[in-house]
Design an enzyme around this catalytic site. Structure first.
Site, PDB file in Angstrom:
ATOM      1  N   SER A  70       0.668  -1.021  -0.042  1.00 47.15           N
ATOM      2  CA  SER A  70       0.103   0.043   0.040  1.00 47.15           C
ATOM      3  C   SER A  70       0.984   1.428  -0.004  1.00 47.15           C
ATOM      4  O   SER A  70       2.126   1.052   0.488  1.00 47.15           O
ATOM      5  CB  SER A  70      -0.923   0.027   1.281  1.00 47.15           C
ATOM      6  OG  SER A  70      -1.598   1.051   1.481  1.00 47.15           O
ATOM      7  N   TYR A 100      -1.457  -0.878  10.412  1.00 49.79           N
ATOM      8  CA  TYR A 100      -1.612  -1.107   9.114  1.00 49.79           C
ATOM      9  C   TYR A 100      -0.278  -0.688   8.508  1.00 49.79           C
ATOM     10  O   TYR A 100       0.338  -1.537   7.576  1.00 49.79           O
ATOM     11  CB  TYR A 100      -2.807  -0.625   8.543  1.00 49.79           C
ATOM     12  CG  TYR A 100      -3.031  -0.730   7.037  1.00 49.79           C
ATOM     13  CD1 TYR A 100      -3.729  -1.816   6.643  1.00 49.79           C
ATOM     14  CD2 TYR A 100      -2.861   0.108   6.122  1.00 49.79           C
ATOM     15  CE1 TYR A 100      -4.062  -2.107   5.084  1.00 49.79           C
ATOM     16  CE2 TYR A 100      -3.071  -0.088   4.602  1.00 49.79           C
ATOM     17  CZ  TYR A 100      -3.626  -1.076   4.393  1.00 49.79           C
ATOM     18  OH  TYR A 100      -3.795  -1.300   3.296  1.00 49.79           O
TER      19      TYR A 100
HETATM   20  P1  NAI Z   1     -11.434  -5.842   0.467  1.00 44.96           P
HETATM   21  O1  NAI Z   1     -11.820  -5.730   1.931  1.00 44.96           O
HETATM   22  O2  NAI Z   1     -12.442  -6.096  -0.625  1.00 44.96           O
HETATM   23  O3  NAI Z   1     -10.372  -7.132   0.326  1.00 44.96           O
HETATM   24  C1  NAI Z   1      -9.830  -7.708   1.267  1.00 44.96           C
HETATM   25  C2  NAI Z   1      -9.780  -9.130   1.144  1.00 44.96           C
HETATM   26  O4  NAI Z   1      -9.149 -10.175   2.270  1.00 44.96           O
HETATM   27  C3  NAI Z   1     -11.332  -9.665   1.491  1.00 44.96           C
HETATM   28  O5  NAI Z   1     -11.980 -10.409   0.455  1.00 44.96           O
HETATM   29  C4  NAI Z   1     -11.275 -10.331   2.909  1.00 44.96           C
HETATM   30  O6  NAI Z   1     -12.394 -11.126   3.166  1.00 44.96           O
HETATM   31  C5  NAI Z   1      -9.934 -10.822   2.945  1.00 44.96           C
HETATM   32  N1  NAI Z   1      -9.444 -11.178   4.120  1.00 44.96           N
HETATM   33  C6  NAI Z   1      -9.651 -10.508   5.341  1.00 44.96           C
HETATM   34  N2  NAI Z   1      -8.846 -11.236   6.439  1.00 44.96           N
HETATM   35  C7  NAI Z   1      -8.623 -12.482   5.963  1.00 44.96           C
HETATM   36  C8  NAI Z   1      -7.957 -13.393   6.264  1.00 44.96           C
HETATM   37  N3  NAI Z   1      -7.603 -13.641   7.732  1.00 44.96           N
HETATM   38  N4  NAI Z   1      -7.668 -14.800   5.617  1.00 44.96           N
HETATM   39  C9  NAI Z   1      -8.065 -14.771   4.333  1.00 44.96           C
HETATM   40  N5  NAI Z   1      -8.589 -13.324   3.717  1.00 44.96           N
HETATM   41  C10 NAI Z   1      -9.015 -12.457   4.494  1.00 44.96           C
HETATM   42  O7  NAI Z   1     -10.486  -4.636   0.065  1.00 44.96           O
HETATM   43  P2  NAI Z   1      -9.473  -4.373  -1.029  1.00 44.96           P
HETATM   44  O8  NAI Z   1      -9.242  -2.988  -1.188  1.00 44.96           O
HETATM   45  O9  NAI Z   1      -9.724  -5.320  -2.127  1.00 44.96           O
HETATM   46  O10 NAI Z   1      -7.950  -4.804  -0.327  1.00 44.96           O
HETATM   47  C11 NAI Z   1      -7.169  -5.852  -0.753  1.00 44.96           C
HETATM   48  C12 NAI Z   1      -5.653  -5.470  -0.514  1.00 44.96           C
HETATM   49  O11 NAI Z   1      -5.469  -4.313  -1.108  1.00 44.96           O
HETATM   50  C13 NAI Z   1      -5.553  -5.491   1.049  1.00 44.96           C
HETATM   51  O12 NAI Z   1      -4.376  -6.064   1.237  1.00 44.96           O
HETATM   52  C14 NAI Z   1      -5.559  -3.872   1.209  1.00 44.96           C
HETATM   53  O13 NAI Z   1      -4.646  -3.457   2.309  1.00 44.96           O
HETATM   54  C15 NAI Z   1      -4.655  -3.539  -0.041  1.00 44.96           C
HETATM   55  N6  NAI Z   1      -4.764  -2.027  -0.545  1.00 44.96           N
HETATM   56  C16 NAI Z   1      -6.023  -1.399  -0.939  1.00 44.96           C
HETATM   57  C17 NAI Z   1      -6.189  -0.277  -1.221  1.00 44.96           C
HETATM   58  C18 NAI Z   1      -7.718   0.370  -1.501  1.00 44.96           C
HETATM   59  O14 NAI Z   1      -7.754   1.634  -1.625  1.00 44.96           O
HETATM   60  N7  NAI Z   1      -8.426  -0.446  -1.690  1.00 44.96           N
HETATM   61  C19 NAI Z   1      -4.992   0.805  -1.189  1.00 44.96           C
HETATM   62  C20 NAI Z   1      -3.873  -0.054  -0.887  1.00 44.96           C
HETATM   63  C21 NAI Z   1      -3.589  -1.328  -0.447  1.00 44.96           C
END
Ligand code: NAI
Length: 254
Positions: free
Chosen positions: A146, A160
């Site tokens: 990130s 985070y």
């Molecule tokens: P999201 O909430 O849709 O995706 C996160 C996913 O991780 C979800 O499917 C959730 O069920 C899963 N998850 C959470 N805890 C878990 C666990 N213990 N075991 C297995 N799966 C688990 O949100 P997003 O934005 O798609 O996030 C994906 C990645 O991108 C994350 O690592 C986040 O930190 C990173 N990110 C997102 C940004 C954004 O603007 N959306 C910016 C920078 C980084």
């Protein structure tokens, strides 16, 4: 550009929502068979993986597992290998982004964010990399970092930002250890991508405008755009890229 990914196998954690879904979708569009990890909403995941199969003619495997648990990581890798016999591409995408000041939070909250966002990526990478080495196939590990792993611009995210900064160093350290085996390790640092993780923020009155002012390209990214980058990095066209975390923030880090 032909990325020559057809027939490769990817395991994408948190692969059915947000950025993970964009990655699973675009890899499938490139002909990659995708194991989609999840922990919640099994019906949605099944509908998603079935759609990818129908739409792109690839094989998919929904695979349950909590990345912060050793036994779940063992099981996830075993199930994926049983179905596809190899894993060429691992995307450590699962993550959580709670908001809480460090001096206020209970130790368990800190621990949980580090366990999911950092330790999970280590545990799963180790298992998948061992399978690549055993099969002498080479491969690519992609860590979803990130902007916050480089710059802590918003409050309440100390756990985070610490986890993501650690993930950037995991990317470098692992790349140093295994790149000579034909296994590359690369990170991606998105800025603001429109997903469930941040919708409580950008849906608040006025906050979307505030975010947009901080993004030089003037827009949130869409999950599929991170998918394009993952596909490129996973391909042999990116054979000279390892041990770095790429800025995909639309200029937020300028
Ligand atoms: P999201 O909430 O849709 O995706 C996160 C996913 O991780 C979800 O499917 C959730 O069920 C899963 N998850 C959470 N805890 C878990 C666990 N213990 N075991 C297995 N799966 C688990 O949100 P997003 O934005 O798609 O996030 C994906 C990645 O991108 C994350 O690592 C986040 O930190 C990173 N990110 C997102 C940004 C954004 O603007 N959306 C910016 C920078 C980084």
């Amino acid at each position: 550009m032909d990325l020559e990914l057809k027939g490769k196998v990817a395991l994408v954690t948190g692969g059915a929502t947000g950025i993970g879904a964009g990655i699973s979708e675009y890899l499938a569009a490139e002909g990659v068979n995708v194991a989609v990890n999840y922990i919640v909403d099994e019906p949605q995941v099944l509908a998603f993986t079935n759609r990818l199969q129908d739409q792109y003619g690839v094989e998919t495997l929904p695979v349950y597992g909590d990345v912060s648990k050793s036994a779940d990581n063992d099981e996830m890798v075993a199930r994926t290998l049983k179905r596809f016999a190899k894993i060429d591409i691992l995307v450590n995408n699962a993550g959580i982004w709670p908001t809480e000041d460090m001096i206020e939070m209970p130790d368990a909250h800190w621990q949980r964010v580090i366990d999911i966002n950092l330790n999970g990526a280590y545990m799963l990478s180790k298992r998948v990399v061992r399978s690549m080495i055993e099969r002498k196939i080479g491969g690519v590990v992609i860590n979803m970092s990130s902007k916050s792993g480089i710059q802590c611009s918003t409050g309440g995210h100390g756990h985070y930002t610490t986890a993501k900064a650690g993930l950037n160093m995991l990317t470098r350290s692992l790349a140093r250890e295994i790149s000579h085996l034909g296994i590359r390790v690369v990170g991606i640092a998105p800025g603001m991508v429109r997903t469930p993780i941040n919708e409580d923020k950008w849906k608040q009155d006025g906050l979307m405008e505030e975010y947009l002012e901080r993004i030089p390209v003037g827009r949130f990214a869409e999950p599929i755009e991170i998918g394009y980058l993952v596909a490129f990095l996973a391909s042999s066209k990116a054979c000279n890229i390892t041990g770095t975390t790429l800025d995909s923030t639309g200029g937020m880090l300028i």
